[in-house]
Design a protein around this motif. Sequence first.
Motif, PDB file in Angstrom:
ATOM      1  N   ILE A 207      41.672  44.232  47.024  1.00 38.55           N
ATOM      2  CA  ILE A 207      41.525  44.783  48.382  1.00 38.55           C
ATOM      3  C   ILE A 207      42.696  45.492  48.856  1.00 38.55           C
ATOM      4  O   ILE A 207      43.707  45.006  48.886  1.00 38.55           O
ATOM      5  N   ALA A 208      42.455  46.822  48.984  1.00 39.70           N
ATOM      6  CA  ALA A 208      43.797  47.513  49.309  1.00 39.70           C
ATOM      7  C   ALA A 208      43.846  47.217  51.035  1.00 39.70           C
ATOM      8  O   ALA A 208      42.921  46.895  51.723  1.00 39.70           O
ATOM      9  N   GLU A 209      45.192  47.370  51.653  1.00 39.92           N
ATOM     10  CA  GLU A 209      45.615  47.015  53.011  1.00 39.92           C
ATOM     11  C   GLU A 209      44.580  48.123  53.812  1.00 39.92           C
ATOM     12  O   GLU A 209      44.364  49.075  53.605  1.00 39.92           O
ATOM     13  N   GLY A 210      43.788  47.329  54.758  1.00 33.35           N
ATOM     14  CA  GLY A 210      42.932  48.295  55.499  1.00 33.35           C
ATOM     15  C   GLY A 210      41.339  48.467  54.997  1.00 33.35           C
ATOM     16  O   GLY A 210      40.418  48.787  55.663  1.00 33.35           O
ATOM     17  N   GLN A 211      41.232  47.835  53.642  1.00 27.73           N
ATOM     18  CA  GLN A 211      39.882  48.108  53.251  1.00 27.73           C
ATOM     19  C   GLN A 211      39.068  46.964  53.408  1.00 27.73           C
ATOM     20  O   GLN A 211      39.453  45.818  53.577  1.00 27.73           O
ATOM     21  N   THR A 212      37.800  47.223  53.332  1.00 24.66           N
ATOM     22  CA  THR A 212      36.893  46.002  53.706  1.00 24.66           C
ATOM     23  C   THR A 212      35.909  46.074  52.387  1.00 24.66           C
ATOM     24  O   THR A 212      35.362  46.955  51.987  1.00 24.66           O
ATOM     25  N   ILE A 213      35.427  44.865  52.035  1.00 27.84           N
ATOM     26  CA  ILE A 213      34.638  44.666  50.910  1.00 27.84           C
ATOM     27  C   ILE A 213      33.577  43.691  51.065  1.00 27.84           C
ATOM     28  O   ILE A 213      33.758  42.764  52.039  1.00 27.84           O
ATOM     29  N   ASN A 214      32.428  43.608  50.415  1.00 23.96           N
ATOM     30  CA  ASN A 214      31.593  42.738  50.508  1.00 23.96           C
ATOM     31  C   ASN A 214      30.748  42.359  49.148  1.00 23.96           C
ATOM     32  O   ASN A 214      29.686  41.597  49.052  1.00 23.96           O
ATOM     33  N   ARG A 215      31.433  42.954  48.142  1.00 26.37           N
ATOM     34  CA  ARG A 215      30.722  42.598  46.674  1.00 26.37           C
ATOM     35  C   ARG A 215      32.082  42.410  45.921  1.00 26.37           C
ATOM     36  O   ARG A 215      33.195  42.992  45.804  1.00 26.37           O
ATOM     37  N   VAL A 216      31.704  41.485  45.023  1.00 30.89           N
ATOM     38  CA  VAL A 216      32.828  40.953  44.015  1.00 30.89           C
ATOM     39  C   VAL A 216      32.244  41.122  42.394  1.00 30.89           C
ATOM     40  O   VAL A 216      31.116  40.393  42.182  1.00 30.89           O
ATOM     41  N   PRO A 217      33.022  41.792  41.512  1.00 28.92           N
ATOM     42  CA  PRO A 217      32.489  41.720  40.256  1.00 28.92           C
ATOM     43  C   PRO A 217      32.782  40.493  39.538  1.00 28.92           C
ATOM     44  O   PRO A 217      33.878  39.634  39.989  1.00 28.92           O
ATOM     45  N   LEU A 218      31.812  39.793  38.865  1.00 26.78           N
ATOM     46  CA  LEU A 218      31.942  38.555  38.025  1.00 26.78           C
ATOM     47  C   LEU A 218      32.815  38.702  36.896  1.00 26.78           C
ATOM     48  O   LEU A 218      32.535  39.668  36.292  1.00 26.78           O
ATOM     49  N   ARG A 219      33.421  37.591  36.731  1.00 19.62           N
ATOM     50  CA  ARG A 219      34.356  37.471  35.241  1.00 19.62           C
ATOM     51  C   ARG A 219      33.438  37.283  34.121  1.00 19.62           C
ATOM     52  O   ARG A 219      32.362  36.253  34.488  1.00 19.62           O
ATOM     53  N   GLY A 220      33.614  37.640  33.229  1.00 20.41           N
ATOM     54  CA  GLY A 220      32.835  37.510  31.827  1.00 20.41           C
ATOM     55  C   GLY A 220      31.296  37.997  31.994  1.00 20.41           C
ATOM     56  O   GLY A 220      30.650  37.566  30.903  1.00 20.41           O
ATOM     57  N   ARG A 221      31.011  38.691  33.088  1.00 15.65           N
ATOM     58  CA  ARG A 221      29.691  39.053  33.079  1.00 15.65           C
ATOM     59  C   ARG A 221      29.572  40.532  33.766  1.00 15.65           C
ATOM     60  O   ARG A 221      30.397  40.742  34.579  1.00 15.65           O
ATOM     61  N   ASN A 222      28.549  41.292  33.274  1.00 13.46           N
ATOM     62  CA  ASN A 222      28.788  42.610  33.596  1.00 13.46           C
ATOM     63  C   ASN A 222      27.692  42.605  34.920  1.00 13.46           C
ATOM     64  O   ASN A 222      26.592  43.224  34.886  1.00 13.46           O
ATOM     65  N   ALA A 223      28.181  42.220  36.112  1.00 19.37           N
ATOM     66  CA  ALA A 223      27.441  41.822  37.282  1.00 19.37           C
ATOM     67  C   ALA A 223      28.332  41.925  38.513  1.00 19.37           C
ATOM     68  O   ALA A 223      29.668  41.547  38.473  1.00 19.37           O
ATOM     69  N   VAL A 224      27.909  42.153  39.506  1.00 25.63           N
ATOM     70  CA  VAL A 224      28.449  42.074  40.865  1.00 25.63           C
ATOM     71  C   VAL A 224      27.796  41.386  42.046  1.00 25.63           C
ATOM     72  O   VAL A 224      26.278  41.508  41.985  1.00 25.63           O
ATOM     73  N   ILE A 225      28.206  40.500  42.610  1.00 26.51           N
ATOM     74  CA  ILE A 225      27.681  39.612  43.415  1.00 26.51           C
ATOM     75  C   ILE A 225      27.730  40.095  45.080  1.00 26.51           C
ATOM     76  O   ILE A 225      29.111  40.473  45.204  1.00 26.51           O
ATOM     77  N   LYS A 226      26.971  40.199  45.639  1.00 27.37           N
ATOM     78  CA  LYS A 226      27.246  40.458  47.147  1.00 27.37           C
ATOM     79  C   LYS A 226      27.489  39.569  48.349  1.00 27.37           C
ATOM     80  O   LYS A 226      26.538  38.385  48.024  1.00 27.37           O
ATOM     81  N   PHE A 229      28.746  38.155  53.957  1.00 28.45           N
ATOM     82  CA  PHE A 229      29.906  38.738  55.021  1.00 28.45           C
ATOM     83  C   PHE A 229      30.784  39.688  54.411  1.00 28.45           C
ATOM     84  O   PHE A 229      30.603  39.662  53.249  1.00 28.45           O
ATOM     85  N   ASP A 230      31.554  40.150  55.358  1.00 28.35           N
ATOM     86  CA  ASP A 230      32.624  41.261  54.874  1.00 28.35           C
ATOM     87  C   ASP A 230      33.853  40.503  55.033  1.00 28.35           C
ATOM     88  O   ASP A 230      34.380  39.671  55.721  1.00 28.35           O
ATOM     89  N   ILE A 231      34.755  41.019  54.146  1.00 25.84           N
ATOM     90  CA  ILE A 231      36.335  40.538  54.062  1.00 25.84           C
ATOM     91  C   ILE A 231      37.098  41.780  54.204  1.00 25.84           C
ATOM     92  O   ILE A 231      36.885  42.766  53.458  1.00 25.84           O
ATOM     93  N   ARG A 232      37.876  41.779  55.066  1.00 22.44           N
ATOM     94  CA  ARG A 232      39.070  42.949  55.502  1.00 22.44           C
ATOM     95  C   ARG A 232      40.338  42.361  55.337  1.00 22.44           C
ATOM     96  O   ARG A 232      40.793  41.232  55.526  1.00 22.44           O
ATOM     97  N   CYS A 233      41.119  43.276  54.349  1.00 25.33           N
ATOM     98  CA  CYS A 233      42.686  43.076  54.267  1.00 25.33           C
ATOM     99  C   CYS A 233      43.532  43.653  55.397  1.00 25.33           C
ATOM    100  O   CYS A 233      43.325  44.898  55.242  1.00 25.33           O
ATOM    101  N   ASP A 234      44.231  43.223  56.323  1.00 26.41           N
ATOM    102  CA  ASP A 234      44.857  43.843  57.239  1.00 26.41           C
ATOM    103  C   ASP A 234      46.156  44.133  56.968  1.00 26.41           C
ATOM    104  O   ASP A 234      46.737  45.210  57.042  1.00 26.41           O
ATOM    105  N   ASP A 235      46.724  43.086  56.078  1.00 24.43           N
ATOM    106  CA  ASP A 235      47.967  43.396  55.701  1.00 24.43           C
ATOM    107  C   ASP A 235      48.436  42.537  54.541  1.00 24.43           C
ATOM    108  O   ASP A 235      47.775  41.478  54.092  1.00 24.43           O
TER     109      ASP A 235
END
Length: 469
Positions: A207-226, A229-235
């Motif tokens: 997550i870059a500074e100021g960016q908001t995400i709600n999807r996470v790529p899973l390890r070892g699997r070609n999949a993304v989980i939603k 809630f949203d996560i934002r990195c302020d700093d």
Amino acid sequence: MKSTENTGKPSAKSTKKSFLKGVYDSLASVTLAIFLLIILAMTSIVGTVVLQNGSPEQYLNEYGSGTYRLFQALALDDMYRSWWFLTLLALLLINITLCSIKRFPRAWRLMTRSPSVLDDVLFRRMRFRGSVRRGVSPEETEERVRDLLADRFGKFREDRSEEAVTFFVDRGWYGRMGAYVVHLSILMLAVGAVYGGAVGFKGFVSIAEGQTINRVPLRGRNAVIKLPFDIRCDDFQVIYYPGTQQPKDYFSDLVVIRDGKEVMKKRIEVNHPLIVDGIYFYQSSYGVDRSSTVTLDVLDPSGKVAAPSVTVAAGQPFNVIGDSATYGIQQIMPSYIGGRPAVRMSRIASGARQDFFVSMAAADRDKLRGGPVYFRIRDANIREFTGLQVAWDPGVPLVWIACFVMIGGLYVAFFVPHRRVWLRIELDPDNTAVLMAGSTNRNLASFEKEFNGALTALKQVLKKDPGKE
């Protein structure tokens, strides 16, 4: 009449039965358990030393490409999920289960079916035994023995026949269950781990500074989980050891957004994760976002402007007027000399590559490199990102319960010995023998001291009272 001839060769049925019994005995052996525990302990040390579930960049930077390929081949980068580690765990669980099944019936008999009558055969079998000659009547002996046992051992049982009366103390019988409780806790740990691995997930997100995400790529699997809630990195900040590029600490200011509203803020750092709905966000890594750019002034050897300034990102090749070579920024460093930014650059001309550094703190240092032009950093628009490991493990509660069960089982197994004491009084007035015997399954020295003390006290209380015939 037909006769059957015994050839002396075992039948196929008996051979199969013997083979299966051999396999069962091997899987249920203590030797196998010790061997598996040693191997698991050694591999766990490797798993502690080698970074687990890191990003490819982390492995390449820390170990190199050759070692990283070896780690991938042996699954050392995700060792605790590798097929060979799970096979060792499965063997250990099978071993523990079969050991418990094989040995539990005997332990149960010792707990529930201990003989309450002390006969001559049992007396001779006991390691701790002794006899006393009573100086008082059988009735008086019974009364005094009851008082002695109640004072020394607490509760006791009484078994009476026409010839004798036996008092039986059965203390700490549940101590024999300690090992099986520990075995049960290990199985619970395994079930919790398997359930968490099957139902839960592990992923990595930048997550870059100021960016908001709600999807996470899973390890070892070609999949993304939603995420719900949203996560934002302020700093994001890195603190370095003075005069070095070694990070002392790094942390991220994260915000949880649900239905468009900020519901939680937390600064996370290593070993201090953010927890939302049972999902853990661990501070894992950091770096410079690909959107970061650096503006460079292009100067000739005399310090005059040789070409228009250029604004480039890492990995972006560029050319300048007055030089046929191709330049590029290989790495942007937010904090270099004096905490000011710097870049690692490359110059490729006629197939030859030259790497060099340009630092904002040493404006004209690049001039020493020589060449038709040199560079000076005018501005740096650096945007850092935080690398987060994201994990949800629904098996954690069961694992915690298993840990407490294991602690209780270990305490019972090591500190609650099963101690039994028999004391037999002959009711025949002419037979003055009083027999005492005892046994324990551990801590023999302590029990020997306790038994001998009780035997000495018994001799004292059964002495003939002075003045009585």
